[in-house]
Scaffold this active site. Structure first.
Site: not given
Ligand code: DGJ
Length: 729
Positions: A482-483, A533, A552
């Site tokens: 879940w970003d 990240g 990240d």
């Molecule tokens: C940011 C995340 O930290 C990454 O690992 C990856 O999922 C990207 N978003 C995808 O857009």
């Protein structure tokens, strides 16, 4: 643990085997703190004046009136300028910063709460709509206070667990007037301390340098840790420590503080000229005003205070235990997970074939969870479009086929989502521009070409949730990442200006509502949260998710700095850490660092050679062999990478039978005299180390140390395992 009220002296004692928190109700009905620290015996009336001895200064007396009667001199021990106050007032006797500020109907902000009643019970209330600690082995003191001006009540909650040397605090405001009131500030706790001699240890960060350690001395001014970005909190983090000037890693007084909240927060450290300290922790009051209607209540997030008289390490252990035992979401069936995430391996550039190949290679790697990251939905082939359009891009990926294939190989399957966002270029935005957070008079700020959804509206949450459910109901998905990739800007609700100053708070309540709906509907799905990240790395998220993507920055060397700082506050088992294809370090070396987190891979597996696969399998084995120890043991930082040319830390099992030690040089050093003293072993037991196979007493390892006076290559992680042996040498 126990909470005791002494009726005669009007003292509350909240304590367990090691820890006491003591305060009393004075004649004015003000709660005055007497003590926080290592457990002590009962306090008598004599001790009140002894503790509040600063009242000797007559300049600090104020005439306080209750019911128009001057009664200050009836309480010889109280001074509004120096006493340690649990619920300090605003616009009256206390000038060090209020617990709460309420704007009343007459537009006055005079806020002053006095004791009415209390309850003590063996339970803990859950906080509706907010993440919170559980009610296992807990006792709670609930105190009701009333404002002097109006029928407004403040309920203060103090909970204590067995085995955790500290308290959990939160507050609630109940409006029993006939009209609305405005809450302009609500802290979750006020902690007054009799000394200012502390350093503040905290973390700050930004993209790819997510948590960097910083230590500063407190002063007679105000030092604040604040976040105002609306939730992508890697700029500042809502956990910190106060380290007494005499204290170090193992010795002396250290106080750990934290807030269970994922939006704007503020920790104020207010030094005063008399060398005392006030700490206020709560929702950031920048642009904050909550309108509370008659007969409604407002609940603050929970905050924590941990006390140690055995230095920083004990606070770390208590933080870890508290999180693991009392808040972290646990999902069964993922105990031996080794994950492969597609993001760094192919970014948006994939199709069914490529993912099938990834999965079949994943099998050869002994991976048991494959995660398809961003790019599987709508027209999402870069980050310019499609957030909000949660439908599988069937031209690009046959989701059912790849999931079935993974499952046929006994590999679990997960996908990535970013539910709180909307792309400019999306069907959802065409249909519902009103769903995005924007100010109608100002051009919206896009970040990563996207806007944030107005999750304060139930209609928006319902719409997004139903789309997401269609995916998770249709496909057999085991894991979800879940970003949350941007901060909030133009946090304005054009349809209801009245509530704009509580929008940040209502937004995070909206996020919590979505997360809650998700985990209730899909209790078996492992959730990993992420924010561009490792932003939003906080206790609030850990109530819903079992792990948070660490950063990240997947380069192993940089990760040692990020993980070292994170580990001081959060358990190792919650930090998402992967072996990537970044150029520094071999697979085995990268794995030596990632294994001190959730562990997994994030690379193109089809590029791995046969030799690489051997390293992968050996690394997996080493991770699995040590997983329980790392997940459940006590973490000790040994050498900080922030002011040394190398980094070292260890984890010891709670029963002291095993220890795993990590060391890495940042530059090559040959034959330097270097002994690293270990910690936490049983001094009378023998331990064999698997580096030079020596057997020594715990005492020896802890006082002489491991002899690492040898040629050490730069950037070459060294892991040493110690195991207790029964036999005599
Ligand atoms: C940011 C995340 O930290 C990454 O690992 C990856 O999922 C990207 N978003 C995808 O857009």
């Amino acid at each position: 643990m126990s909470i005791i009220f002494n009726k005669e002296k009007k003292i509350f004692k909240i304590e367990n085997n090691n820890f006491s928190y003591i305060f009393y109700i004075n004649q004015l009905g003000i709660l005055v703190k007497l003590y926080l620290g290592k457990k002590i015996n009962d306090l008598d009336l004599n001790s009140f004046s002894y503790i509040n001895n600063l009242n000797a200064d007559s300049y600090n007396f104020l005439d306080l009136k209750t019911n128009k009667e001057v009664i200050n001199d009836k309480d010889n021990y109280f001074s509004g300028l120096t006493s340690d106050i649990e619920a300090p007032s605003f616009l009256t006797y206390d000038k060090r910063g209020p617990l709460v500020i309420i704007n009343h109907q007459d537009n006055s902000s005079l806020t002053d709460f006095r004791y009415v009643s209390h309850k003590i019970y063996k339970d803990k209330k859950s906080l509706e709509g907010l993440p919170h600690f559980d009610n296992k082995d807990v006792e709670t003191l609930e105190i009701t206070l009333k404002d002097l001006k109006d029928n407004i009540y403040l309920i203060m909650y103090y909970s204590i667990y067995d085995g955790i040397d500290g308290i959990i605090r939160h507050n609630e405001i109940i409006n029993k007037t006939k009209k609305e009131i405005r809450i302009n500030r609500i802290n979750s706790l006020c902690l007054d301390l009799p000394s200012l001699e502390y350093d503040l240890l905290s973390v700050y960060g930004t993209y790819a340098t997510d948590r960097i350690l910083e230590r500063q001395k407190l002063t007679h001014n105000i030092i604040s840790i604040t976040e105002n970005s609306g939730g992508k909190g890697f700029y500042h983090n809502p956990m910190c420590m106060l380290i007494n000037k005499e204290a170090n890693d193992n010795y002396g007084e250290v106080i750990g503080l934290g807030l269970v909240y994922s939006s704007n927060f503020k920790f104020d450290f207010i030094g005063n000229p008399l060398n005392k300290l006030r700490v206020l922790i709560g929702i950031n009051d920048e642009n904050f005003e909550y309108i509370l209607d008659s007969n409604n209540s407002f609940i603050s997030p929970e905050a924590i205070i941990i006390y140690s008289d055995e230095g920083i390490n004990k606070v770390t252990h208590q933080f870890h235990d508290l999180i693991r035992e009392h808040i972290l979401r646990k999902v069964e069936g993922f105990e031996n997970t080794i994950l492969l995430n597609s993001w760094e391996g192919c970014m948006f550039d994939f199709d069914t074939n490529k993912i099938m190949n990834f999965i079949s290679k994943a099998k050869k790697m002994d991976v048991n969870l494959f995660v398809l990251d961003d790019g599987w939905f709508s027209k999402r082939n870069d980050d310019f479009s499609s957030l909000g359009d949660w439908e599988v891009n069937t031209d690009k990926i046959d989701l059912k086929k790849v999931i079935d294939y993974a499952h046929s190989l006994k590999i679990k399957f997960g996908i990535w989502i970013e539910p709180e966002m909307i792309s400019f270029n999306s069907d959802l935005f065409k249909e519902h521009p009103d769903y995005a957070l924007m100010d109608k008079d100002v051009n919206p700020t896009t970040l990563r070409h996207q806007l944030v959804l107005n999750l304060t509206k139930k209609e928006v949450r319902d719409s997004i949730f139903s789309k997401i459910c269609k995916i998770f109901d249709t496909y057999d998905i085991d894991y979800c990442k879940w970003d949350f990739n941007r901060i909030l800007t133009e946090a304005i609700d054009n349809s209801n200006f009245k509530i704009n100053k509580s929008l940040y708070h209502n937004f995070i309540l909206g996020t919590y509502d979505l997360l809650n709906r998700f985990i209730s509907r899909y209790p078996k799905i492992l959730l990993e949260t992420c924010a561009g990240g490792g932003g939003r790395f906080d206790l609030g998220m850990l109530y819903y998710s079992s792990q948070i993507w660490g950063s990240d920055e997947t380069d192993g060397v940089s990760r040692t700095l990020i993980q070292y700082a994170t580990n001081l506050f959060y358990p190792l088992k919650v930090i998402g850490a992967h072996v990537s294809a970044r150029k520094f370090l071999s697979i085995k070396e990268k794995a030596s660092i990632a294994m001190f987190g959730t562990f997994g891979y994030e690379l193109d597996p089809t590029k791995l050679t046969d030799e690489d696969l051997i390293e992968v399998k050996l690394s997996n084995k080493r991770f699995l062999d040590n997983k329980k120890l790392i997940d459940e043991g006590d973490y000790y930082p040994l050498i900080s990478p922030y002011n040394n040319n190398f980094v070292s830390f260890e984890v010891v099992s709670k029963d002291k039978k095993e220890l795993i030690f990590f060391f890495m040089n940042y530059r090559q050093v040959n034959w330097e005299s270097r002994f690293i003293k270990l910690k936490g072993l049983d001094k009378n037991k023998l331990y064999k180390n698997d580096y030079d196979n020596n057997i020594f007493y715990g005492d020896f390892y802890m006082n002489v140390g491991l002899n690492l006076s040898m040629g050490m290559q730069s950037f070459t992680p060294l892991i040493i395992k110690l195991t207790q042996v029964d036999d005599e040498k």
